[in-house]
Write an enzyme that holds these catalytic residues in place. Structure first.
Site, PDB file in Angstrom:
ATOM      1  N   ALA A 126       0.838  -1.194   0.000  1.00 32.31           N
ATOM      2  CA  ALA A 126       0.000   0.000   0.000  1.00 32.31           C
ATOM      3  C   ALA A 126       0.877   1.250   0.000  1.00 32.31           C
ATOM      4  CB  ALA A 126      -0.917   0.005   1.219  1.00 32.31           C
TER       5      ALA A 126
ATOM      6  N   ASN B 260       8.450   9.716   3.952  1.00 33.49           N
ATOM      7  CA  ASN B 260       7.185  10.305   3.520  1.00 33.49           C
ATOM      8  C   ASN B 260       6.347  10.740   4.709  1.00 33.49           C
ATOM      9  OD1 ASN B 260       4.301   8.934   3.716  1.00 33.49           O
ATOM     10  ND2 ASN B 260       5.803   7.265   3.748  1.00 33.49           N
TER      11      ASN B 260
ATOM     12  N   GLY C 238       0.233  11.551   4.742  1.00 35.52           N
ATOM     13  CA  GLY C 238      -0.975  11.798   5.517  1.00 35.52           C
ATOM     14  C   GLY C 238      -2.237  11.286   4.844  1.00 35.52           C
ATOM     15  N   PHE C 239      -2.155  10.118   4.207  1.00 34.40           N
ATOM     16  CA  PHE C 239      -3.322   9.466   3.596  1.00 34.40           C
ATOM     17  C   PHE C 239      -4.018  10.388   2.586  1.00 34.40           C
ATOM     18  CE2 PHE C 239      -4.195   6.671   7.618  1.00 34.40           C
ATOM     19  CZ  PHE C 239      -3.081   5.898   7.332  1.00 34.40           C
TER      20      PHE C 239
ATOM     21  N   ASN D 179      -5.068  -0.263   8.738  1.00 33.52           N
ATOM     22  CA  ASN D 179      -3.846   0.516   8.956  1.00 33.52           C
ATOM     23  C   ASN D 179      -4.065   1.455  10.146  1.00 33.52           C
ATOM     24  OD1 ASN D 179      -1.574   2.110   8.854  1.00 33.52           O
ATOM     25  ND2 ASN D 179      -1.761   2.633   6.689  1.00 33.52           N
TER      26      ASN D 179
ATOM     27  N   SER E 257       0.444   3.989  10.502  1.00 37.47           N
ATOM     28  CA  SER E 257       1.145   5.076   9.822  1.00 37.47           C
ATOM     29  C   SER E 257       1.503   6.162  10.834  1.00 37.47           C
ATOM     30  CB  SER E 257       0.264   5.680   8.727  1.00 37.47           C
ATOM     31  OG  SER E 257       0.820   6.887   8.246  1.00 37.47           O
TER      32      SER E 257
ATOM     33  N   ASN F 136       1.819   9.278  10.068  1.00 34.77           N
ATOM     34  CA  ASN F 136       1.554  10.563   9.424  1.00 34.77           C
ATOM     35  C   ASN F 136       0.144  11.103   9.619  1.00 34.77           C
ATOM     36  OD1 ASN F 136       4.198  10.595   8.363  1.00 34.77           O
ATOM     37  ND2 ASN F 136       3.561   9.218   6.730  1.00 34.77           N
ATOM     38  N   THR F 137      -0.679  10.445  10.415  1.00 35.53           N
ATOM     39  CA  THR F 137      -1.980  10.970  10.823  1.00 35.53           C
ATOM     40  C   THR F 137      -1.940  11.159  12.325  1.00 35.53           C
ATOM     41  OG1 THR F 137      -3.194   9.915   9.010  1.00 35.53           O
ATOM     42  CG2 THR F 137      -4.455  10.494  10.981  1.00 35.53           C
TER      43      THR F 137
ATOM     44  N   LYS G 254      -1.955  -4.306   9.919  1.00 32.52           N
ATOM     45  CA  LYS G 254      -0.593  -3.853   9.638  1.00 32.52           C
ATOM     46  C   LYS G 254      -0.046  -3.117  10.844  1.00 32.52           C
ATOM     47  CE  LYS G 254       2.154  -1.715   5.980  1.00 32.52           C
ATOM     48  NZ  LYS G 254       2.109  -1.186   4.600  1.00 32.52           N
TER      49      LYS G 254
ATOM     50  N   THR H 255       6.265  -4.805   8.248  1.00 36.14           N
ATOM     51  CA  THR H 255       5.708  -3.741   9.072  1.00 36.14           C
ATOM     52  C   THR H 255       5.449  -2.516   8.199  1.00 36.14           C
ATOM     53  OG1 THR H 255       7.893  -2.782   9.518  1.00 36.14           O
ATOM     54  CG2 THR H 255       7.115  -4.425  11.067  1.00 36.14           C
ATOM     55  N   ASN H 256       4.901  -1.471   8.857  1.00 35.93           N
ATOM     56  CA  ASN H 256       4.764  -0.156   8.247  1.00 35.93           C
ATOM     57  C   ASN H 256       6.111   0.572   8.306  1.00 35.93           C
ATOM     58  OD1 ASN H 256       3.495   2.273   7.260  1.00 35.93           O
ATOM     59  ND2 ASN H 256       1.594   1.630   8.229  1.00 35.93           N
TER      60      ASN H 256
ATOM     61  N   GLY I 278      11.979  -3.071   3.634  1.00 33.03           N
ATOM     62  CA  GLY I 278      13.397  -3.314   3.411  1.00 33.03           C
ATOM     63  C   GLY I 278      13.737  -4.494   2.533  1.00 33.03           C
TER      64      GLY I 278
END
Length: 367
Positions: free
Chosen positions: A72, A121, A124-125, A183, A186, A188-189, A220, A248-249, A303
């Protein structure tokens, strides 16, 4: 070999002259062109789509042509999955999509870290919303391959309304997806990772499972969790009957970088993907397997660059593998090449199929 050199010596340097997000847009446009020109996608599919029986993998209730999938984040709005499948991916995870459309964070929000073969990155979705993704998925030909949807929390949704927000997204995409990924990992939220607490996560997972009772649901997780936190999430996934987990994320740990100055010069915050994540993602995968055994489908992400990386994840318990950053650095032939090299490695180790080696690494006891 010549095609790989052509990308690495000519195409990639040209793309890398552009800002990272602009280069991504160009790549996405090229992939959409691939599927829009009559006959081109089919010729590409015949040349690159997985066909080696050693790669056939039974997972998610289906036979996938390869265990190598696109993670994703690349196909946020479900527009590129046909092209990705034609380029050699065995499955695609679209998204992350949210219940309402949202622009994401301000730019710049994507940076290359070439000294580490990594990306940073803080998107933020950014996406057109779950309803739009659902419509795009509804138009696909399921016979062309397996496509799942990754769902996240809308930025405008309060944390205490997260379950309803995830339910809305699940209902929009589930009728047209082959699996769902929740998810909550992340970075970023704002506040999202707090939802990895089992008490907060349980109602979210309950809501998604209730909205998509026929689909495999996977969770995830972040690489930055403590071992005990990983164990608690494994226990919750087992308790709720989830199909599996993805390890993982991205990571927020800039200490993993050799060239931290490049990340610090780009922008604050964000998640790191790519080579620096290899060891930690593998460690989390091993932790999950030690706790769950073979009761969960395990998907390795983070990775993976080489067939040896992939083989190590397979032996550690991963049935499926997902890549993103390596696709950016190594080009459009990467999935095809990785699959071919992984199949050859399996045969060299005495296995007729890659899946026969899943979990053959001895399991260390979780402490």
């Amino acid at each position: 070999m010549l095609r790989r050199m052509f990308y690495q010596r000519l195409i990639r340097p040209l793309l890398f002259l552009l800002p990272a997000e602009a280069a991504h847009v160009c790549g996405a446009l090229a992939m959409r062109l691939l599927t829009s020109l009559p006959g081109l996608a089919e010729r590409t599919r015949r040349a690159l789509a997985p066909s080696d029986p050693a790669l056939v993998t039974h997972a998610l209730g289906r036979d996938l042509p390869s265990p190598v999938g696109l993670a994703a984040g690349f196909d946020k709005d479900a527009r590129l999955f046909d092209a990705a499948l034609a380029l050699g991916f065995g499955f695609v995870e679209v998204g992350t999509v949210t219940a309402v459309p949202q622009p994401g964070n301000d730019r710049p929000r994507l940076a290359r870290l070439p000294g580490d073969r990594a990306l940073l990155n803080r998107f933020g979705f950014n996406n057109a919303g779950a309803a739009a993704a659902g419509r795009a998925l509804a138009a696909r030909d399921p016979a062309r391959g397996v496509v799942g949807a990754n769902i996240g929390k809308s930025k405008v949704a309060p944390l205490d309304a997260a379950a309803a927000d995830y339910r809305h997204s699940a209902r929009a995409v589930a009728p047209h997806a082959d699996f769902l990924v929740v998810n909550v990992s992340s970075p970023n939220t704002p506040g999202l990772r707090s939802l990895q607490d089992p008490e907060s996560l349980r109602p979210i997972l309950d809501a998604v499972v209730e909205a998509a009772p026929e689909l495999p649901v996977l969770l995830k997780v972040a690489p930055d969790l403590l071992d005990g936190e990983v164990d608690a999430l494994v226990d919750l996934a087992l308790d709720l009957g989830l199909a599996g987990m993805i390890a993982t994320n991205t990571t927020i740990d800039r200490g993993m970088l050799r060239d931290r100055a490049a990340a610090d010069a780009a922008f604050e915050g964000g998640g790191i993907s790519g080579a620096p994540l290899n060891a930690r993602s593998l460690a989390v995968l091993r932790r999950i397997r030690a706790r769950a055994g073979d009761r969960l489908l395990l998907v390795a992400s983070g990775g993976i660059e080489t067939a040896q990386d992939a083989w190590e994840r397979v032996r550690a318990g991963a049935t499926l593998l997902e890549v993103y950053t390596a696709f950016v650095y190594h080009g459009p032939l990467f999935a095809h090449r990785l699959g071919a090299e992984l199949a050859a490695l399996a045969r060299a180790q005495g296995y007729a199929r890659v899946q026969e080696a899943v979990g053959t690494e001895p399991v260390a006891a979780a402490r």
